[in-house]
Design a protein around this motif. Structure first.
Motif, short mmCIF file in Angstrom:
data_model
loop_
_atom_site.label_atom_id
_atom_site.label_comp_id
_atom_site.label_asym_id
_atom_site.label_seq_id
_atom_site.Cartn_x
_atom_site.Cartn_y
_atom_site.Cartn_z
N GLY A 192 0.94 -0.89 -0.12
CA GLY A 192 0.32 -0.05 -0.12
C GLY A 192 1.34 1.14 -0.03
N LEU A 193 2.19 1.41 0.61
CA LEU A 193 3.00 2.41 0.65
C LEU A 193 3.55 2.53 -0.64
CD1 LEU A 193 4.36 2.18 4.28
CD2 LEU A 193 2.48 3.31 3.52
N LEU A 210 -3.72 9.40 -2.73
CA LEU A 210 -2.88 8.56 -1.47
C LEU A 210 -3.52 8.25 -0.76
CD1 LEU A 210 -1.19 11.73 -1.55
CD2 LEU A 210 0.05 9.64 -2.46
N GLY A 211 -4.66 8.65 -0.35
CA GLY A 211 -6.32 8.11 0.17
C GLY A 211 -5.82 6.81 0.27
N GLY A 212 -7.02 5.81 -0.60
CA GLY A 212 -6.41 4.82 -0.99
C GLY A 212 -5.20 4.20 -0.43
N GLY A 213 -4.21 4.37 -0.63
CA GLY A 213 -3.16 3.42 -0.82
C GLY A 213 -3.27 3.17 0.95
N ILE A 214 -2.67 4.33 1.25
CA ILE A 214 -2.47 4.63 2.83
C ILE A 214 -3.09 3.69 3.80
CG2 ILE A 214 -2.25 5.80 4.79
CD1 ILE A 214 -1.31 8.42 2.69
N ALA A 215 -4.77 3.45 3.20
CA ALA A 215 -6.82 2.86 3.77
C ALA A 215 -5.62 1.34 3.83
CB ALA A 215 -7.61 3.08 2.96
N VAL A 216 -5.23 1.48 2.05
CA VAL A 216 -4.66 -0.50 2.53
C VAL A 216 -3.54 -1.11 2.70
CG1 VAL A 216 -4.21 -1.40 0.13
CG2 VAL A 216 -5.66 0.00 -0.15
N ALA A 217 -2.84 0.08 3.23
CA ALA A 217 -1.50 -0.60 4.01
C ALA A 217 -1.67 -0.59 5.52
CB ALA A 217 -0.32 0.97 4.39
#
Length: 246
Positions: A164-165, A178-185
């Motif tokens: 995710g990061l 950016l929000g989606g990637g951070i959420a997945v992380a």
């Protein structure tokens, strides 16, 4: 149905979700298909890699024991053994054939058949202990898939966080992604630790206790049948079984 297990699962999930909502979070923010795919499918693959397929399938089928465990028949079994011992003492070993035909447990049937056939008590013990050992190995190998899943899941959750990061770093120029990637992380880490400590490891420990109980029952049968084969007094056999019932 084991209502304690159902209540335990409900309380575990309710505790996590309630804490999340009390902090102002939304349930929807924890529903991340990408994070679930990484953790669940990754853990499944890792467990399959270390386990033979028949063992894996047996372990999955054992999951139903958590909510509907095998019935503890030791009290009824002790009463049956008391009948067998008295019948064998009064009428001889051939009288056990009636009880053997009405019994549905393969282990017990095998032991009674060996007594009826007049096998030496030492050989009887060797055969029944070998059966118990094979049963224990088979069952514990199946249970280990849940223990293994509990070990792999948190690490794969961290792997999901790193992925995710990476997605975040690739899209620094586009703030909307950016929000989606951070959420997945972060959610991948939650899934990894949550699956391990709320499902996989508790299931593993519960199944271990059920298997231990089944092994204890077979050991109880072995000692009882050996005592019958050697002609021990039914009263002595009854006292010996009391230790297993405690």
């Amino acid at each position: 149905m084991d209502w304690g297990s159902l209540i335990g699962v409900a309380l575990a999930l309710a505790g996590v979700l309630s804490a999340h909502m009390l902090d102002g979070g939304r349930i929807g923010s924890l529903l991340q298909p990408a994070a679930f795919t990484i953790v669940f499918i990754g853990t499944l693959g890792a467990v399959l890699l270390q386990t033979r397929l028949p063992v894996f399938i047996r372990g999955i089928r054992m999951l139903r024991w958590v909510f509907k465990p095998p019935q503890d028949n030791r009290q009824a079994l002790a009463r049956d053994i008391n009948l067998w011992s008295h019948a064998a003492r009064r009428e001889g070993f051939l009288s056990l054939e009636t009880y053997m035909r009405s019994n549905r447990d393969p282990f017990t049937v095998k032991g009674l058949r060996l007594i009826i056939d007049g096998i030496d008590p030492i050989k009887l013990r060797e055969i029944l202990e070998a059966e118990t050992y094979a049963f224990e190995v088979e069952q514990r190998q199946a249970v280990k898939i849940w223990e293994a899943a509990g070990g792999y899941s948190p690490t794969i959750g961290i792997l999901g966080a790193v992925l995710g990061l990476i997605h975040v770093m690739e899209n620094l120029s586009d703030p909307t992604k950016l929000g989606g990637g951070i959420a997945v992380a972060f959610v991948a880490t939650i899934y990894g630790v949550g699956f391990a400590n709320l499902i996989f490891l508790p299931v593993s420990n519960r199944l271990k206790s059920i298997v231990t109980q089944a092994i204890s029952q077979q050991e109880m049968i072995t000692e009882a049948l050996l005592a019958i084969a050697t002609g021990e007094n039914p009263r002595v056999i009854e006292e010996r079984l009391a230790a297993y019932l405690r």
